[in-house]
Every structure is written in C-alpha cells, then in structure tokens.
Motif scaffolding. Structure first.
Motif, short mmCIF file in Angstrom:
data_model
loop_
_atom_site.label_atom_id
_atom_site.label_comp_id
_atom_site.label_asym_id
_atom_site.label_seq_id
_atom_site.Cartn_x
_atom_site.Cartn_y
_atom_site.Cartn_z
N THR A 96 -21.78 -9.67 -21.85
CA THR A 96 -22.97 -10.49 -21.62
C THR A 96 -23.83 -10.61 -22.88
OG1 THR A 96 -23.05 -9.83 -19.30
CG2 THR A 96 -25.06 -10.75 -20.23
N ASP A 97 -23.96 -9.50 -23.61
CA ASP A 97 -24.87 -9.47 -24.75
C ASP A 97 -24.16 -9.52 -26.11
OD1 ASP A 97 -27.20 -9.34 -23.19
OD2 ASP A 97 -26.98 -7.17 -22.95
N GLN A 98 -22.88 -9.83 -26.12
CA GLN A 98 -22.22 -9.95 -27.42
C GLN A 98 -22.67 -11.24 -28.08
OE1 GLN A 98 -18.11 -9.80 -26.03
NE2 GLN A 98 -17.79 -11.94 -26.55
N CYS A 99 -22.70 -11.27 -29.40
CA CYS A 99 -23.27 -12.40 -30.13
C CYS A 99 -22.47 -13.69 -29.93
CB CYS A 99 -23.35 -12.08 -31.62
SG CYS A 99 -24.65 -10.91 -32.03
N GLY A 100 -23.21 -14.76 -29.77
CA GLY A 100 -22.60 -16.09 -29.66
C GLY A 100 -22.95 -16.89 -30.89
N GLY A 101 -23.43 -18.09 -30.70
CA GLY A 101 -23.72 -18.96 -31.84
C GLY A 101 -25.13 -18.85 -32.37
N THR A 102 -26.02 -18.19 -31.62
CA THR A 102 -27.42 -18.09 -32.04
C THR A 102 -27.67 -16.76 -32.75
OG1 THR A 102 -28.12 -19.42 -30.14
CG2 THR A 102 -29.81 -18.11 -31.25
N THR A 103 -28.31 -16.82 -33.89
CA THR A 103 -28.62 -15.62 -34.65
C THR A 103 -30.04 -15.16 -34.31
OG1 THR A 103 -27.22 -16.31 -36.48
CG2 THR A 103 -28.85 -14.60 -36.93
N PRO A 104 -30.21 -13.98 -33.70
CA PRO A 104 -31.54 -13.51 -33.33
C PRO A 104 -32.36 -13.14 -34.55
CG PRO A 104 -29.91 -11.79 -32.97
CD PRO A 104 -29.14 -13.02 -33.33
N GLY A 105 -33.68 -13.20 -34.41
CA GLY A 105 -34.56 -12.90 -35.53
C GLY A 105 -35.00 -11.46 -35.59
N SER A 106 -34.81 -10.73 -34.51
CA SER A 106 -35.22 -9.33 -34.48
C SER A 106 -34.22 -8.51 -33.68
CB SER A 106 -36.62 -9.19 -33.87
OG SER A 106 -36.64 -9.72 -32.54
N GLU A 107 -34.31 -7.21 -33.79
CA GLU A 107 -33.39 -6.33 -33.08
C GLU A 107 -33.45 -6.57 -31.56
OE1 GLU A 107 -32.90 -2.09 -34.00
OE2 GLU A 107 -34.38 -2.39 -35.58
N GLY A 108 -32.32 -6.28 -30.91
CA GLY A 108 -32.27 -6.40 -29.46
C GLY A 108 -31.77 -7.73 -28.96
N GLY A 109 -31.33 -8.60 -29.88
CA GLY A 109 -30.88 -9.93 -29.47
C GLY A 109 -29.44 -9.96 -29.00
N CYS A 110 -28.53 -9.33 -29.74
CA CYS A 110 -27.11 -9.30 -29.37
C CYS A 110 -26.38 -8.29 -30.25
CB CYS A 110 -26.46 -10.68 -29.51
SG CYS A 110 -26.42 -11.34 -31.21
N TYR A 111 -25.19 -7.91 -29.82
CA TYR A 111 -24.38 -7.01 -30.64
C TYR A 111 -23.18 -7.77 -31.20
CZ TYR A 111 -21.00 -6.44 -26.71
OH TYR A 111 -20.07 -6.65 -25.72
N ASN A 112 -22.77 -7.39 -32.40
CA ASN A 112 -21.60 -8.02 -33.00
C ASN A 112 -20.66 -6.96 -33.58
OD1 ASN A 112 -22.97 -7.29 -35.32
ND2 ASN A 112 -23.17 -9.36 -36.13
N ARG A 113 -19.82 -7.36 -34.52
CA ARG A 113 -18.77 -6.48 -35.03
C ARG A 113 -19.09 -6.04 -36.45
NH1 ARG A 113 -14.70 -11.12 -32.92
NH2 ARG A 113 -16.46 -12.27 -33.79
N GLU A 114 -19.37 -4.75 -36.59
CA GLU A 114 -19.78 -4.18 -37.88
C GLU A 114 -18.62 -3.49 -38.57
OE1 GLU A 114 -21.23 -3.67 -40.51
OE2 GLU A 114 -22.64 -1.99 -40.54
N HIS A 115 -18.19 -4.05 -39.70
CA HIS A 115 -17.12 -3.45 -40.49
C HIS A 115 -17.73 -2.34 -41.36
CE1 HIS A 115 -15.37 -7.29 -39.32
NE2 HIS A 115 -14.18 -6.75 -39.55
N LEU A 116 -17.45 -1.09 -41.00
CA LEU A 116 -18.00 0.02 -41.78
C LEU A 116 -17.48 -0.04 -43.22
CD1 LEU A 116 -17.81 2.89 -39.15
CD2 LEU A 116 -19.72 1.38 -39.69
N PHE A 117 -16.24 -0.48 -43.38
CA PHE A 117 -15.73 -0.81 -44.71
C PHE A 117 -15.80 -2.34 -44.79
CE2 PHE A 117 -13.01 -1.60 -48.25
CZ PHE A 117 -13.03 -0.43 -49.01
N PRO A 118 -16.79 -2.89 -45.51
CA PRO A 118 -17.07 -4.33 -45.47
C PRO A 118 -15.84 -5.21 -45.73
CG PRO A 118 -18.81 -3.18 -46.62
CD PRO A 118 -17.73 -2.17 -46.38
N GLN A 119 -15.69 -6.22 -44.88
CA GLN A 119 -14.51 -7.07 -44.98
C GLN A 119 -14.51 -7.94 -46.23
OE1 GLN A 119 -14.16 -10.17 -41.97
NE2 GLN A 119 -16.28 -9.86 -41.34
N GLY A 120 -15.68 -8.12 -46.84
CA GLY A 120 -15.74 -8.89 -48.07
C GLY A 120 -14.97 -8.23 -49.20
N PHE A 121 -14.79 -6.91 -49.12
CA PHE A 121 -14.06 -6.20 -50.17
C PHE A 121 -12.56 -6.42 -50.08
CE2 PHE A 121 -17.68 -2.84 -50.09
CZ PHE A 121 -18.49 -3.70 -50.81
N PHE A 122 -12.07 -6.83 -48.89
CA PHE A 122 -10.63 -7.09 -48.76
C PHE A 122 -10.37 -8.52 -48.28
CE2 PHE A 122 -12.07 -4.69 -44.98
CZ PHE A 122 -11.76 -5.58 -43.95
#
Length: 226
Positions: A96-122
């Motif tokens: 229900t609360d996973q992130c869709g197309g809208t980017t929230p402006g403050s905490e508590g809006g939605c959860y997404n996928r956090e790459h602890l090893f940033p994907q930009g590096f690979f």
C-alpha cells in the motif's frame, strides 16, 4: 586483513544461523583462511542464486522485512525510521505504501528500495541491482538524503532523520568527506550487507566505478574496500 576475513566469516555465520543452514552448506570452506576463504564463500553463496528482477524486491519485502520485533505489527521494518526505544514517527503498510510516481517532500510519504551499495557504482547492472541481500526498504526521503554517500561516523550533522540517522562530515581520521550514519541499532545490518556484497561480487568489483570519491572500494578484487 586477517581481522577483516575473521569478521566476514563470523558475520556470514550469524546472518545465516536463523535460516537453518542446509547440512554441509559450508563444508567446502573448512580449513581455508584469508582470501581463499573469502573466494570460497563467494562460490558458495553464488551457487543457486536466482535473480528475481528489480520488481521482485517488492515481493521479498512483504515476507522478509516485516516488523516482528519492535512494534510487532507487520509494518515495513525501515532501518532509517524505526525507533527501537519508542513509537515510530510513521509506519508503512506493505504494498500500500510503496513508492509510486509521486515523490513526497517529507518523511513518511512512501518506502522505496535502498541500495546499501549504491547502484550508480555498478551502472545499475543485474544481478547486483536486484539483490535483496543489500537492497532494503527505506523511507524515500531518507534514502534520497543518503544518496550515494558512504556509511561512516558523523561529526556535526547537517541533517537528521526522525529516528536519528545522520548526514554530515565524517569524524573518522583520514576521511573528511560527507558520510551517512544509521543509528547504532542497525549498523550491524548495514555492515553484514556490505560484507556480503563485496564477497558475492568479488569477480565484478574491478569493473565498478571505484574512482568516484564516494565509493568505498579500493579497486582491488580481494580486499575490495578501502
């Protein structure tokens, strides 16, 4: 380096202890030490690894990342918002609360996928991008604040999340860059994930963009981290 390898072995053992390791799973690593042990662990955890795709992470979170310890309410357990000693500022219902197309402006809006090893590096390559063992569900805004900064100890924080995770200049001698510091409760989770990553993808490390100042790699295959 000897201490690093010892930590790898210990953390692998602890990480899988509750998952009922199949009989003989680590037998091939018996008697090995140093980089030979690390490489053998890579072979063991790589064997049978199935890439479920980027979308598969959402399904994994519904099973593996529910709060069954703190509030025990089956909400998403987010290491960047969980308050171990008190009520959370907000909570997330799986799907229900996973992130869709809208980017929230403050905490508590939605959860997404956090790459602890940033994907930009690979370069967002698979299977690294889709590997559940280092991609955690976290608040979208805090994820954005962490960006691709390395994890470290913060001196003076320039930004602090609702649970106390901090962004700021490193207080560690020898590195004066910007770092992100989770709360103490979850530093071990982050460390285990990063040790897993640097071991599992040992053969790919030298193809990554380790020239980026925020990338903690040292450019080697064996040691991996600077």
């Amino acid at each position: 380096m000897k201490n690093f390898i010892s930590v790898v072995v210990t953390l692998f053992a602890v990480s899988f202890a509750k998952a009922q390791i199949p009989a003989g799973y680590y037998d091939a690593a018996t008697g090995l030490t140093g980089y030979s042990l690390k490489t053998k662990l890579k072979e063991i955890v790589t064997n049978g690894h199935q890439d479920k795709g980027y979308g598969g992470l959402w399904d994994a979170y519904k099973v593996g990342d529910l709060d069954k310890f703190y509030e025990n309410d089956n909400t998403i357990l987010d290491i960047y918002s969980e308050k171990p000693a008190g009520p959370d500022a907000y909570s997330y219902t799986p799907v229900t609360d996973q992130c869709g197309g809208t980017t929230p402006g403050s905490e508590g809006g939605c959860y997404n996928r956090e790459h602890l090893f940033p994907q930009g590096f690979f370069s967002s390559a698979s299977p690294m991008r889709n590997d559940y063992h280092h991609v955690m569900p976290t608040d979208n805004v805090v994820n954005g604040k962490r960006n691709n900064y390395p994890f470290g100890t913060v001196g003076t924080a320039s930004w602090t999340s609702t649970n106390g995770s901090k962004l700021g200049v490193s207080s560690f001698p020898g590195f004066l860059g910007i770092v992100f510091e989770p709360i103490d409760e979850f530093k071990g989770d982050v460390a285990r994930s990063l040790l897993y990553f640097i071991t599992r993808y040992e053969d790919d490390l030298q193809t990554f963009n380790y020239s980026d100042v925020n990338n903690p790699q040292d450019g080697s295959k064996n040691r991996g981290f600077d």
